[in-house]
Design an enzyme around this catalytic site. Structure first.
Site, short mmCIF file in Angstrom:
data_model
loop_
_atom_site.label_atom_id
_atom_site.label_comp_id
_atom_site.label_asym_id
_atom_site.label_seq_id
_atom_site.Cartn_x
_atom_site.Cartn_y
_atom_site.Cartn_z
N THR A 1 0.82 -1.21 0.00
CA THR A 1 0.00 0.00 0.00
C THR A 1 0.85 1.26 0.00
O THR A 1 2.00 1.22 0.43
CB THR A 1 -0.84 -0.06 1.30
OG1 THR A 1 -1.73 -1.13 1.15
CG2 THR A 1 -1.58 1.21 1.60
N ARG B 1 -14.11 -7.39 -0.33
CA ARG B 1 -13.46 -7.08 0.96
C ARG B 1 -12.94 -5.64 0.96
O ARG B 1 -12.36 -5.16 0.00
CB ARG B 1 -12.31 -8.05 1.20
CG ARG B 1 -11.50 -7.80 2.48
CD ARG B 1 -10.25 -7.00 2.20
NE ARG B 1 -9.33 -6.95 3.33
CZ ARG B 1 -8.26 -6.16 3.36
NH1 ARG B 1 -7.98 -5.38 2.35
NH2 ARG B 1 -7.46 -6.15 4.42
N GLY C 1 -10.55 -2.97 3.28
CA GLY C 1 -9.56 -2.99 4.37
C GLY C 1 -9.60 -1.74 5.23
O GLY C 1 -10.62 -1.04 5.32
N ASP C 2 -8.48 -1.46 5.86
CA ASP C 2 -8.38 -0.34 6.79
C ASP C 2 -8.09 0.99 6.08
O ASP C 2 -8.40 2.06 6.62
CB ASP C 2 -7.24 -0.59 7.79
CG ASP C 2 -5.90 -0.75 7.07
OD1 ASP C 2 -5.83 -1.54 6.09
OD2 ASP C 2 -4.93 -0.07 7.44
N GLY D 1 -4.78 -5.28 7.11
CA GLY D 1 -5.85 -4.33 7.39
C GLY D 1 -6.83 -4.72 8.47
O GLY D 1 -7.31 -3.87 9.22
N THR E 1 0.07 0.86 7.01
CA THR E 1 0.16 -0.21 6.01
C THR E 1 0.41 -1.53 6.71
O THR E 1 1.21 -1.61 7.64
CB THR E 1 1.28 0.06 4.99
OG1 THR E 1 1.44 -1.13 4.20
CG2 THR E 1 2.60 0.42 5.62
N GLY E 2 -0.29 -2.54 6.25
CA GLY E 2 -0.13 -3.85 6.87
C GLY E 2 -1.43 -4.62 6.78
O GLY E 2 -2.30 -4.29 5.95
N1 ASP Z 1 -3.66 -2.26 4.81
C1 ASP Z 1 -3.97 -2.71 3.48
C2 ASP Z 1 -5.22 -3.52 3.51
O1 ASP Z 1 -5.37 -4.34 4.39
C3 ASP Z 1 -2.88 -3.53 2.86
C4 ASP Z 1 -1.52 -2.90 2.91
O2 ASP Z 1 -1.25 -2.06 3.72
O3 ASP Z 1 -0.70 -3.30 2.11
O4 ASP Z 1 -6.04 -3.39 2.65
#
Ligand code: ASP
Length: 363
Positions: A229, A257, A259-260, A283, A280-281
């Site tokens: 992300t 889906r 995410g965050d 979500g 980022t991570g």
């Molecule tokens: N946080 C993002 C999600 O879960 C993914 C990412 O940060 O790479 O959609």
């Protein structure tokens, strides 16, 4: 200061009038005292120095030591991050808004096929793209976001439109794309977003998942999670913070889906009184932990400094909950925090000197 000097004069002249002070020494002392008082810096009359401007970006947290990151890819990713930092810098150096700098930087990362946002977004289990983005203005706490859009070239622009042109904060799917169309945002066919690298990545992870069900080790699966992300936080010359995040989500995610990243408080947050954050991570963990807001809340309610608040939330709370990832965070004094509990996080900073700094691994 002026009032203090006046009272010294009054005290001295009263002493002289009543014959209680030695007039021979009183006059030179009086002059010295007044001169010293005038020279002393006064905290009340001088405004705090205006904070420098700063832009911080990330290009995702995840595994970076795998075969995936060849020296050529690393060079290309760093060059793109440099370009994003310089684009934001050119906005800030002219006295532009932190919001505009965040958008300028994120657009470049969205247009690059190397990052998981816009072109190059990861694929759903159906092999399609569904992108999420959000933006927040730290001065007004206005925010805008879009989720599960499939044709908008720069989802971060759509997030801005939701903030500026609607009474809402988050629009999803078709309705969000209608708004983009109404305002003339560039729309692209689905194929534009899908790269060969992402197709291969999906194939590999789906094969591994089958094996995993048949008893293979989970570690292999983790190494293929396509985290990547993009996000940016900025402080402008006017002392205002902004934050933005854009993503294709997580590879092999279920169709639909979200995410965050488009959720204010989870993946993105900005408030001039505390900080600007982009995460980022994984979500689902950021959503459950309300990660971005949690950092701001620690600062607001407990008076914790930015770096400590960000460290505590990412390196302890998020990690203990099993959530992998990191954040970039910035306060109005220009302090920067970039904690991550994953192997690496693509990240970069640029300040008034205009020299981009980037890193990927732990340093
Ligand atoms: N946080 C993002 C999600 O879960 C993914 C990412 O940060 O790479 O959609």
């Amino acid at each position: 200061m002026f009032r203090a000097a006046c009272s010294v004069i009054r005290w001295m002249s009263a002493g002289v009038r009543h014959g209680t002070r030695n007039t021979k020494h009183a006059v030179p002392h009086l002059l010295i005292t007044i001169l010293l008082l005038m020279a002393a810096p006064s905290s009340r009359s001088q405004p705090a120095p205006r904070p420098d401007f700063v832009l911080v970006i990330h290009g995702g947290a995840g595994v970076v030591l795998s075969d995936d990151l060849t020296p050529e890819k690393e060079k290309a990713a760093r060059a793109t991050m440099d370009a994003a930092l310089l684009a934001g810098h050119s906005v800030l150096v002219r006295g532009g808004k932190s919001l505009d700098a965040v958008i300028a930087a994120i657009r470049i990362l969205e247009d690059s096929p190397l990052f998981n946002a816009g072109k190059g977004s990861v694929l759903t289990s159906e092999g399609t793209v569904g992108m999420d983005a959000s933006i927040m203005d730290g001065a007004t706490r206005k925010a805008g976001a879009c989720a599960d859009v499939k044709h908008v070239k720069n989802p971060i622009d759509l997030a801005r439109l939701v903030m500026d042109k609607t009474p809402h904060v988050l629009l999803a799917g078709e309705g969000a794309e209608m708004l983009a169309k109404e305002h003339g945002l560039v729309l692209m066919p689905a194929d534009y977003f899908i790269t060969d690298h992402r197709k291969l990545q999906l194939q590999r992870i789906q094969q591994l998942e089958k094996k995993f069900k048949a008893g293979e080790k989970k570690a292999q699966l983790n190494s293929l999670e396509g985290i990547g992300t993009v996000g940016a936080v900025a402080l402008d010359k006017h002392g205002n913070l902004a934050a933005g995040t854009s993503t294709g989500g997580m590879v092999n995610k279920r169709f639909g889906r979200i995410g965050d990243s488009p959720v204010i408080g989870a993946g993105t947050y900005a408030h001039n009184q505390t900080c600007a954050v982009s995460g980022t991570g994984h979500g689902e963990f950021f959503l459950r932990g309300v990660v971005a807001y949690d950092i701001a809340a620690k600062m607001e309610y407990q008076g914790v400094a930015l770096t400590n608040a960000a460290e505590e939330v990412v390196m302890r709370k998020l990690k203990d909950a099993g959530g992998r990832g990191g954040v970039i965070a910035l306060d109005t004094k220009g302090n920067v925090a970039m904690p991550f509990n994953s192997e690496g996080m693509y990240r970069g900073v640029i300040r008034a000197d205009g020299k981009p700094w980037t890193a990927i691994r732990k340093e």
